[in-house]
Design a protein around this motif. Sequence first.
Motif, PDB file in Angstrom:
ATOM      1  N   ASP A  30      -2.871  -2.093 -16.510  1.00 18.20           N
ATOM      2  CA  ASP A  30      -3.652  -1.687 -15.333  1.00 18.20           C
ATOM      3  C   ASP A  30      -5.098  -2.152 -15.532  1.00 18.20           C
ATOM      4  O   ASP A  30      -5.978  -1.362 -15.874  1.00 18.20           O
ATOM      5  CB  ASP A  30      -3.585  -0.169 -15.177  1.00 18.20           C
TER       6      ASP A  30
ATOM      7  N   THR B 158       0.852  -1.183   0.000  1.00 19.10           N
ATOM      8  CA  THR B 158       0.000   0.000   0.000  1.00 19.10           C
ATOM      9  C   THR B 158       0.890   1.236   0.000  1.00 19.10           C
ATOM     10  O   THR B 158       2.125   1.131   0.030  1.00 19.10           O
ATOM     11  CB  THR B 158      -0.960  -0.010   1.191  1.00 19.10           C
TER      12      THR B 158
ATOM     13  N   ASN C  67      -1.392   2.457  -8.294  1.00 19.62           N
ATOM     14  CA  ASN C  67      -2.576   1.590  -8.260  1.00 19.62           C
ATOM     15  C   ASN C  67      -2.267   0.168  -7.787  1.00 19.62           C
ATOM     16  O   ASN C  67      -2.995  -0.774  -8.087  1.00 19.62           O
ATOM     17  CB  ASN C  67      -3.269   1.529  -9.627  1.00 19.62           C
TER      18      ASN C  67
ATOM     19  N   LEU D  95      -7.468  -3.303 -13.442  1.00 22.35           N
ATOM     20  CA  LEU D  95      -8.486  -3.151 -12.402  1.00 22.35           C
ATOM     21  C   LEU D  95      -8.275  -1.858 -11.639  1.00 22.35           C
ATOM     22  O   LEU D  95      -7.136  -1.421 -11.417  1.00 22.35           O
ATOM     23  CB  LEU D  95      -8.403  -4.316 -11.398  1.00 22.35           C
ATOM     24  N   ASN D  96      -9.391  -1.250 -11.225  1.00 20.00           N
ATOM     25  CA  ASN D  96      -9.332  -0.148 -10.271  1.00 20.00           C
ATOM     26  C   ASN D  96     -10.447  -0.340  -9.250  1.00 20.00           C
ATOM     27  O   ASN D  96     -11.073  -1.405  -9.193  1.00 20.00           O
ATOM     28  CB  ASN D  96      -9.415   1.209 -10.974  1.00 20.00           C
ATOM     29  N   ARG D  97     -10.704   0.666  -8.446  1.00 20.97           N
ATOM     30  CA  ARG D  97     -11.716   0.535  -7.386  1.00 20.97           C
ATOM     31  C   ARG D  97     -13.086   0.146  -7.931  1.00 20.97           C
ATOM     32  O   ARG D  97     -13.861  -0.554  -7.274  1.00 20.97           O
ATOM     33  CB  ARG D  97     -11.822   1.846  -6.607  1.00 20.97           C
ATOM     34  N   ASP D  98     -13.393   0.578  -9.151  1.00 15.45           N
ATOM     35  CA  ASP D  98     -14.706   0.319  -9.737  1.00 15.45           C
ATOM     36  C   ASP D  98     -14.803  -1.025 -10.462  1.00 15.45           C
ATOM     37  O   ASP D  98     -15.874  -1.395 -10.928  1.00 15.45           O
ATOM     38  CB  ASP D  98     -15.071   1.442 -10.713  1.00 15.45           C
TER      39      ASP D  98
ATOM     40  N   TRP E  94      -2.779  -1.060  -5.032  1.00 18.48           N
ATOM     41  CA  TRP E  94      -3.875  -1.568  -4.193  1.00 18.48           C
ATOM     42  C   TRP E  94      -4.779  -2.509  -4.977  1.00 18.48           C
ATOM     43  O   TRP E  94      -5.235  -3.520  -4.469  1.00 18.48           O
ATOM     44  CB  TRP E  94      -4.769  -0.433  -3.665  1.00 18.48           C
ATOM     45  N   HIS E  95      -5.100  -2.146  -6.217  1.00 18.92           N
ATOM     46  CA  HIS E  95      -6.109  -2.868  -6.994  1.00 18.92           C
ATOM     47  C   HIS E  95      -5.527  -3.735  -8.104  1.00 18.92           C
ATOM     48  O   HIS E  95      -6.215  -4.636  -8.591  1.00 18.92           O
ATOM     49  CB  HIS E  95      -7.093  -1.865  -7.622  1.00 18.92           C
ATOM     50  N   ASN E  96      -4.306  -3.455  -8.526  1.00 23.12           N
ATOM     51  CA  ASN E  96      -3.748  -4.145  -9.684  1.00 23.12           C
ATOM     52  C   ASN E  96      -3.218  -5.524  -9.277  1.00 23.12           C
ATOM     53  O   ASN E  96      -2.187  -5.655  -8.628  1.00 23.12           O
ATOM     54  CB  ASN E  96      -2.620  -3.312 -10.299  1.00 23.12           C
ATOM     55  N   ARG E  97      -3.916  -6.568  -9.688  1.00 26.30           N
ATOM     56  CA  ARG E  97      -3.530  -7.931  -9.307  1.00 26.30           C
ATOM     57  C   ARG E  97      -2.282  -8.419 -10.035  1.00 26.30           C
ATOM     58  O   ARG E  97      -1.787  -9.509  -9.752  1.00 26.30           O
ATOM     59  CB  ARG E  97      -4.689  -8.894  -9.591  1.00 26.30           C
TER      60      ARG E  97
END
Length: 394
Positions: A220, A187, A258, A222-225, A260-263
């Motif tokens: 990239d 994070t 990003n 994925l994001n929060r949405d 946090w969301h990027n697998r």
Amino acid sequence: MSDPAASGAPTAAAASAVPAALAVPAVPAVPAVPAAPVTFGIVGRGWRADFFARLAALLPERLTLVGAAVRRADAAEEVARRWSVPAYLSPAELIAKQHPDFVVVCVPWPATPEITAALVGDGVRVLAETPPAPDADGLRALWARVGGREMVQVAEQYLLLPGHAARRELVRRGVIGQPTSVQVSSTHGYHAVSMIRGLLGAGFGPVRVTASQFTAPLLDPLNRDGWTGEETPKDAVTTLATFDFGDGRSGLYDFTDNQWHNRLRLRRILVRGSLGELADDTVVRWGGPRTVLRSTIVRSQLGHDLNLDGHDTEHLSFDGDVVWHNPFAGLRLMDEEIAIATLLTATADWARDAGPAPYPLAEACQDHLVSLAVDQAAATGSGVVTEVEPWGSV
């Protein structure tokens, strides 16, 4: 409880060798159910505010959300429908009408200090979202206004996530000896700093910070949405920073835009100590003469295969000893929700003088101060040394 000698964990004598000044504090325990639910209000209505409202609805025996405050009438109508509570157009009106035990402040960074200070001025305890102020001068100004009142906690939950809570407990028990170095790639900013400082048991002394940034292509998706539909890599910035806390203690910060969301970027955490180290869920440590032991942190996850108890996290164990137990088993919460619920219930207990402060303003100010030093060092290419601030000298 397993036998420390048999499991290869440090003996009592070895654990006691950890200097008191470097001792890692225990993770706050979830308080007992109060005789009457603790009441609270929310200022704000965004994504993070929804977490608090939703979790309170799942814990009616512990918490009651009594109202919200927003700036516009249309927003008040929307919040009142969504959370099924009265909504007001100012924090002062919320306090006057509902008299909550504490208030959660979930507003943009620039507004947080003013609203927090106003609530404290009215005698109300506060749980403020991170960070408590945007910049170093704002932190100092907020501390000057409210620091001495000890009425502000900050909503930093990362070390309360199950995996991190288990790791912190192993460090606290002295399994790897004296913690000396923490590396975090998970994070950003003050969140990562809170993990590093918390696992090291670092205080408020000067910190030397160096930082560099690198740009490279990264998909990239994925994001929060949710899924973005992107299929072509674009430039992403990675920030690498080092922290020298003195007394042989250090930290390494590694964060990519990003993350946090990027697998496509794994999370990694490494805690090194005088008797071994902990890397993610693997622990190596000294087990006695000519003996090095390797063990793992094991998550007991319900709902897999023929387990019909529902999809839920039960506990995390180490060498047959439970080091973290889910206090909200049965609610089917994801890790982030467990951490926020732990913080929220601990704050409720503190608000009624029935428990310790879970994450005081002083700790939040220090974490964000060091995070700001990372930004400055990365921008200038020069090392930055933080000073001892007023919150560190009380």
